[in-house]
Design an enzyme around this catalytic site. Structure first.
Site, PDB file in Angstrom:
ATOM      1  N   HIS A  13      -3.005   7.657 -27.245  1.00  0.00           N
ATOM      2  CA  HIS A  13      -4.035   8.572 -26.695  1.00  0.00           C
ATOM      3  C   HIS A  13      -3.441   9.488 -25.630  1.00  0.00           C
ATOM      4  O   HIS A  13      -4.108   9.806 -24.642  1.00  0.00           O
ATOM      5  CB  HIS A  13      -5.195   7.740 -26.125  1.00  0.00           C
ATOM      6  CG  HIS A  13      -5.833   6.859 -27.145  1.00  0.00           C
ATOM      7  ND1 HIS A  13      -6.790   7.287 -28.041  1.00  0.00           N
ATOM      8  CD2 HIS A  13      -5.581   5.565 -27.475  1.00  0.00           C
ATOM      9  CE1 HIS A  13      -7.132   6.299 -28.843  1.00  0.00           C
ATOM     10  NE2 HIS A  13      -6.416   5.247 -28.521  1.00  0.00           N
TER      11      HIS A  13
ATOM     12  N   ASN B  23       2.360   0.668  16.750  1.00  0.00           N
ATOM     13  CA  ASN B  23       2.276   0.638  15.286  1.00  0.00           C
ATOM     14  C   ASN B  23       0.815   0.867  14.946  1.00  0.00           C
ATOM     15  O   ASN B  23      -0.062   0.136  15.401  1.00  0.00           O
ATOM     16  CB  ASN B  23       2.744  -0.730  14.759  1.00  0.00           C
ATOM     17  CG  ASN B  23       2.498  -0.863  13.248  1.00  0.00           C
ATOM     18  OD1 ASN B  23       2.398   0.143  12.551  1.00  0.00           O
ATOM     19  ND2 ASN B  23       2.371  -2.087  12.764  1.00  0.00           N
ATOM     20  N   GLY B  24       0.522   1.907  14.165  1.00  0.00           N
ATOM     21  CA  GLY B  24      -0.863   2.172  13.773  1.00  0.00           C
ATOM     22  C   GLY B  24      -1.121   3.671  13.766  1.00  0.00           C
ATOM     23  O   GLY B  24      -0.204   4.483  13.855  1.00  0.00           O
TER      24      GLY B  24
ATOM     25  N   GLU C 273       9.910   2.359  -7.489  1.00  0.00           N
ATOM     26  CA  GLU C 273       9.909   2.263  -6.015  1.00  0.00           C
ATOM     27  C   GLU C 273      11.299   1.989  -5.443  1.00  0.00           C
ATOM     28  O   GLU C 273      11.540   2.252  -4.276  1.00  0.00           O
ATOM     29  CB  GLU C 273       8.910   1.209  -5.534  1.00  0.00           C
ATOM     30  CG  GLU C 273       9.245  -0.221  -5.820  1.00  0.00           C
ATOM     31  CD  GLU C 273       8.221  -1.167  -5.193  1.00  0.00           C
ATOM     32  OE1 GLU C 273       7.651  -0.862  -4.144  1.00  0.00           O
ATOM     33  OE2 GLU C 273       7.988  -2.223  -5.790  1.00  0.00           O
TER      34      GLU C 273
ATOM     35  N   ARG D 265       9.930  -2.864   7.777  1.00  0.00           N
ATOM     36  CA  ARG D 265       8.592  -2.325   8.098  1.00  0.00           C
ATOM     37  C   ARG D 265       8.619  -0.825   8.350  1.00  0.00           C
ATOM     38  O   ARG D 265       7.571  -0.179   8.465  1.00  0.00           O
ATOM     39  CB  ARG D 265       8.029  -3.023   9.329  1.00  0.00           C
ATOM     40  CG  ARG D 265       7.863  -4.527   9.206  1.00  0.00           C
ATOM     41  CD  ARG D 265       7.374  -5.144  10.487  1.00  0.00           C
ATOM     42  NE  ARG D 265       6.109  -4.581  10.881  1.00  0.00           N
ATOM     43  CZ  ARG D 265       4.930  -5.033  10.451  1.00  0.00           C
ATOM     44  NH1 ARG D 265       4.899  -6.042   9.597  1.00  0.00           N
ATOM     45  NH2 ARG D 265       3.802  -4.483  10.821  1.00  0.00           N
TER      46      ARG D 265
ATOM     47  N   CYS E 283       5.181   0.198  11.256  1.00  0.00           N
ATOM     48  CA  CYS E 283       6.388   0.156  12.079  1.00  0.00           C
ATOM     49  C   CYS E 283       6.660  -1.274  12.533  1.00  0.00           C
ATOM     50  O   CYS E 283       5.856  -2.169  12.337  1.00  0.00           O
ATOM     51  CB  CYS E 283       6.197   1.020  13.318  1.00  0.00           C
ATOM     52  SG  CYS E 283       5.555   2.659  12.967  1.00  0.00           S
TER      53      CYS E 283
ATOM     54  N   LYS F 104       8.270  -1.464 -10.049  1.00  0.00           N
ATOM     55  CA  LYS F 104       9.560  -1.949  -9.540  1.00  0.00           C
ATOM     56  C   LYS F 104      10.637  -0.888  -9.725  1.00  0.00           C
ATOM     57  O   LYS F 104      11.387  -0.583  -8.816  1.00  0.00           O
ATOM     58  CB  LYS F 104       9.968  -3.245 -10.260  1.00  0.00           C
ATOM     59  CG  LYS F 104       9.214  -4.452  -9.824  1.00  0.00           C
ATOM     60  CD  LYS F 104       9.713  -4.960  -8.504  1.00  0.00           C
ATOM     61  CE  LYS F 104       8.845  -4.921  -7.295  1.00  0.00           C
ATOM     62  NZ  LYS F 104       7.493  -4.657  -7.209  1.00  0.00           N
TER      63      LYS F 104
ATOM     64  N   TRP G  92       8.018   4.035  10.893  1.00  0.00           N
ATOM     65  CA  TRP G  92       7.688   4.619   9.582  1.00  0.00           C
ATOM     66  C   TRP G  92       6.720   5.740   9.904  1.00  0.00           C
ATOM     67  O   TRP G  92       5.579   5.498  10.277  1.00  0.00           O
ATOM     68  CB  TRP G  92       7.054   3.559   8.686  1.00  0.00           C
ATOM     69  CG  TRP G  92       6.731   4.039   7.302  1.00  0.00           C
ATOM     70  CD1 TRP G  92       7.607   4.431   6.344  1.00  0.00           C
ATOM     71  CD2 TRP G  92       5.423   4.176   6.716  1.00  0.00           C
ATOM     72  NE1 TRP G  92       6.942   4.788   5.196  1.00  0.00           N
ATOM     73  CE2 TRP G  92       5.613   4.639   5.403  1.00  0.00           C
ATOM     74  CE3 TRP G  92       4.146   3.943   7.174  1.00  0.00           C
ATOM     75  CZ2 TRP G  92       4.551   4.877   4.534  1.00  0.00           C
ATOM     76  CZ3 TRP G  92       3.081   4.169   6.318  1.00  0.00           C
ATOM     77  CH2 TRP G  92       3.285   4.638   5.014  1.00  0.00           C
TER      78      TRP G  92
ATOM     79  N   GLU H 174       3.682  -3.512 -13.462  1.00  0.00           N
ATOM     80  CA  GLU H 174       4.559  -4.003 -12.390  1.00  0.00           C
ATOM     81  C   GLU H 174       6.013  -3.626 -12.665  1.00  0.00           C
ATOM     82  O   GLU H 174       6.741  -3.226 -11.757  1.00  0.00           O
ATOM     83  CB  GLU H 174       4.409  -5.516 -12.255  1.00  0.00           C
ATOM     84  CG  GLU H 174       5.397  -6.180 -11.302  1.00  0.00           C
ATOM     85  CD  GLU H 174       5.307  -5.683  -9.858  1.00  0.00           C
ATOM     86  OE1 GLU H 174       4.379  -4.911  -9.537  1.00  0.00           O
ATOM     87  OE2 GLU H 174       6.188  -6.040  -9.058  1.00  0.00           O
TER      88      GLU H 174
ATOM     89  N   LYS I  78       7.184  -2.444   3.955  1.00  0.00           N
ATOM     90  CA  LYS I  78       6.879  -3.743   3.353  1.00  0.00           C
ATOM     91  C   LYS I  78       5.392  -4.033   3.377  1.00  0.00           C
ATOM     92  O   LYS I  78       4.852  -4.609   2.448  1.00  0.00           O
ATOM     93  CB  LYS I  78       7.614  -4.860   4.102  1.00  0.00           C
ATOM     94  CG  LYS I  78       7.398  -6.248   3.506  1.00  0.00           C
ATOM     95  CD  LYS I  78       7.886  -6.336   2.083  1.00  0.00           C
ATOM     96  CE  LYS I  78       7.583  -7.657   1.453  1.00  0.00           C
ATOM     97  NZ  LYS I  78       7.887  -7.670   0.015  1.00  0.00           N
TER      98      LYS I  78
HETATM   99  C1  AGP Z   1       5.333  -3.907  -4.140  1.00  0.00           C
HETATM  100  O1  AGP Z   1       6.709  -3.950  -4.545  1.00  0.00           O
HETATM  101  C2  AGP Z   1       5.110  -2.909  -3.043  1.00  0.00           C
HETATM  102  N1  AGP Z   1       5.988  -3.161  -1.961  1.00  0.00           N
HETATM  103  C3  AGP Z   1       3.654  -2.723  -2.671  1.00  0.00           C
HETATM  104  O2  AGP Z   1       2.993  -2.198  -3.794  1.00  0.00           O
HETATM  105  C4  AGP Z   1       2.881  -3.975  -2.211  1.00  0.00           C
HETATM  106  O3  AGP Z   1       2.668  -4.846  -3.305  1.00  0.00           O
HETATM  107  C5  AGP Z   1       1.515  -3.508  -1.685  1.00  0.00           C
HETATM  108  O4  AGP Z   1       1.743  -2.674  -0.572  1.00  0.00           O
HETATM  109  C6  AGP Z   1       0.579  -4.660  -1.285  1.00  0.00           C
HETATM  110  O5  AGP Z   1       1.152  -5.391  -0.233  1.00  0.00           O
HETATM  111  P1  AGP Z   1       0.461  -6.809   0.171  1.00  0.00           P
HETATM  112  O6  AGP Z   1       0.594  -7.713  -1.007  1.00  0.00           O
HETATM  113  O7  AGP Z   1       1.244  -7.273   1.373  1.00  0.00           O
HETATM  114  O8  AGP Z   1      -0.985  -6.522   0.493  1.00  0.00           O
END
Ligand code: AGP
Length: 609
Positions: free
Chosen positions: A505, A100-101, A489, A27, A2, A486, A74, A482, A604
């Site tokens: 496989h 937050n937590g 997500e 966040r 959050c 992308k 969040w 990756e 994020k």
């Molecule tokens: C990547 O697009 C995502 N937002 C997510 O996988 C991110 O890379 C992951 O949460 C790791 O975050 P960090 O690099 O801040 O540790």
């Protein structure tokens, strides 16, 4: 995770709280709220939905006052709704908290507090905090918070205000970030730097279990035992403009177009362009340590884990040091077999990913030397590592990482070359050759970015499909992973990354004309093998988009669509091939009307387990 904001000063709190929440919305954005203290009353306004919805609510009449807290959520415990939104108060609205937590022991605490007569109204773990602080309150808010956090198990970053102690904001953290902004006759609180830059760039990073008592004239910070601490004030070298969209439709698009700058930042600060040698003055890693390393472990989550996988190929190719790569969330629960001759590299853009922090602490206990690759100065990982290499990407706001991914790759290339230089596993001519290729990468990236209209056209042809398979071999396999991440997500389209050689496989059973394949197939040493894989795919009547090397005429007769990237050395293709995949995902998601910068269910930085 959050976003938290706080303010105490002589201005109206609400505009400042809201400005910060907008900068922190990446966040978490399923509900939001503010609380303002004035004339011994605390007014709370909160609602389900994004910060904009709260802003509309406040237009009808924002509470007045110069002390306040803000929160964008969040959800972890309790559905996103008006009641579960933060801030939360205790029984008599005298103590209000934003958090937050995750409180691991909230059930037992809640039961005990209910037995003592406290009434709970929400489903959240957070609501335990104001009731606990009320129950521990004697005559000082800071002491009540200090006593309460000793009963908490789990992670927290909290801001607390109270009508019983009206001239202050109390804050504390454990496992979740919290930053204090220093103004003139006013003070600020936030979960992350972007929320502060409109008001100050002088900050103090709270550390584990520290407690801050913030008044409009300053801050006193104590440790969990009450000892007053002298904390360093850090000047942040980012400015507010860097956290704005600067005319781009989304932060993600802006950040992709900043990748040339990120690459140049890393080259200019770490490579002597005249002698073509490495000069890592910002890396406090002793030379004898580099020489004695027998094994490297690279730990990370999400996209950072994919750069770690690419790092394995890069380090082993350039230094001959064996590399193990693992997800932080897996590593932290395995038997840790590290020692003095091990180097652990932790990769984290935010420097606040809970699993990677936990992995760092496990490695420290095992005696491994810890190097962090991160983007945020003052982040938990940057402060707890033995040495830090900053990825120099500038603030990354879009939830889907792009420029930080490229910055991490650059750091891994430069670090590997530096190790090769120190351990003499490559001679100066070999290092010189790779550096000469690296120096050309920025203008190659410019060429790719100029071809964005081609990607827009490809997104028009591919955006209606519901499944994708991304393929790559060798160092391009992590880029296939990756590219798939992308797409899924930000557009919510199912996409899987797979080693091209593994497709036979199993995954090939999925393929037909409704299941396109994106394949990374540069003119490298495994080109012929990947061409064979593509032919196997084409035999299943599947649409194939290839990311191929400029000048490759053969590929166009084998696949349906080609996006060309400039020719470079095999080991450097990941930096170039990831960019069209980032743009491809962006334009498909945008065409589908998705909230590209704030995709559903994501945040994020995942600061909870
Ligand atoms: C990547 O697009 C995502 N937002 C997510 O996988 C991110 O890379 C992951 O949460 C790791 O975050 P960090 O690099 O801040 O540790």
């Amino acid at each position: 995770m959050c976003g938290i904001t706080g303010y105490i000063g002589s201005k109206e709190a609400v505009p400042i709280l809201m400005s910060g929440l907008k900068k922190l919305e990446y966040r978490g954005y399923d509900s939001a709220g503010i609380a303002v203290l004035k004339d011994n009353k605390i007014k709370i306004v909160k609602c389900k939905g994004k910060v904009a919805k709260l802003e509309n609510l406040l237009e009808k009449g924002a509470p007045k006052g110069n002390i306040g807290l803000g929160h964008t959520r969040w959800a972890t415990h309790g559905r996103p709704n008006n009641i579960n939104a933060h801030p939360h108060n205790g029984c008599n609205s005298e103590v209000v908290v934003v958090h937050n937590g995750i409180i691991e022991n909230y059930t037992s605490l809640r039961e005990r507090l209910i037995s003592e007569g406290h009434n709970f109204v929400s489903e959240t773990d957070t609501e335990v905090f104001p009731h606990l602080i009320e129950s521990n309150y004697q005559d000082d808010l800071t002491l009540a918070v200090k006593k309460s956090i000793k009963e908490i198990e789990g992670s927290y970053a909290i801001g607390v205000i109270s009508t019983r102690d009206p001239g202050k904001v109390v804050a504390s953290r454990c496992g979740s970030p919290l930053i204090i902004g220093i103004g003139e006759g006013e003070m600020f609180l936030a979960s992350d730097i972007p929320a502060l830059l409109s008001y100050t760039n002088r900050v103090i990073f709270l550390e584990e279990r520290e407690i801050a008592t913030i008044t409009k004239d300053g801050v006193e910070i104590i440790d969990s035992e009450g000892k007053i601490l002298q904390k360093e004030v850090i000047n942040i070298d980012w400015d507010e403009e860097m956290t704005e969209k600067s005319g781009y439709k989304h932060f993600m698009l802006k950040e992709i177009f900043q990748e040339t700058m990120v690459i140049r930042n890393n080259l200019e600060d770490r490579i002597n362009l005249s002698t073509k040698t490495l000069e890592l003055n910002d890396l406090f890693l002793p030379l004898d340590k580099i020489k004695e390393i027998e094994r490297i472990s690279i730990l990370a989550c999400g996209s950072s884990y994919y750069t770690a996988l690419a790092g394995k190929y890069i380090f082993e190719e350039l230094t001959g040091i064996p590399v193990e790569v693992d997800y932080s969330s897996e590593f932290r629960y395995r038997k840790i077999l590290l020692g003095k001759k091990d180097l652990t590299i932790l990769i984290s853009q935010s420097g606040e990913t809970a699993d990677t922090i936990a992995a760092l602490r496990a490695c420290r206990e095992a005696g491994s030397y810890i190097l962090a690759l991160t983007n945020v100065r003052g982040s938990t990982i940057s402060r707890e590592a033995d040495s830090v290499m900053y990825i120099k990407a500038g603030p990354e706001i879009g939830v889907a990482t792009t420029k930080a991914f490229v910055g991490q790759l650059m750091c891994l290339y430069i670090l590997s070359l530096y190790f090769a230089q120190v351990r003499e596993t490559l001679d100066s001519s070999e290092i010189n050759k790779i550096i000469s290729e690296l120096i050309k990468i920025p203008q190659m990236v410019e060429i790719i970015l100029l071809k964005d209209p081609e990607i827009i056209k490809l997104s028009e042809e591919f955006h209606k499909y519901h499944n994708f398979l991304y393929l790559g071999r060798g160092i391009n396999y992590p880029i296939a992973l990756e590219g798939a991440l992308k797409l899924k997500e930000i557009s919510y389209i199912h996409a899987e990354g797979y080693p091209a050689g593994e497709m036979k496989h199993g995954p090939i059973a999925l393929l037909d004309k409704t299941f396109p394949v994106v394949v990374i197939v540069p003119r490298d040493k495994v080109y012929a093998k990947v061409i064979n894989n593509i032919k196997e795919v084409k035999a299943r009547d599947t649409l194939v988009l290839a990311i191929a090397t400029e000048g490759d005429k053969e590929i166009i007769n084998i696949v349906d669509k080609v996006f060309y990237i400039p020719k470079t050395s095999d080991i450097l293709y990941p930096i170039l091939s990831v960019i069209p995949l980032q743009l491809f995902a962006y334009h498909i998601a945008d065409r589908l009307g998705c909230d590209v910068d704030k995709p559903r269910n994501l945040a994020k930085s995942v600061t909870v387990e």
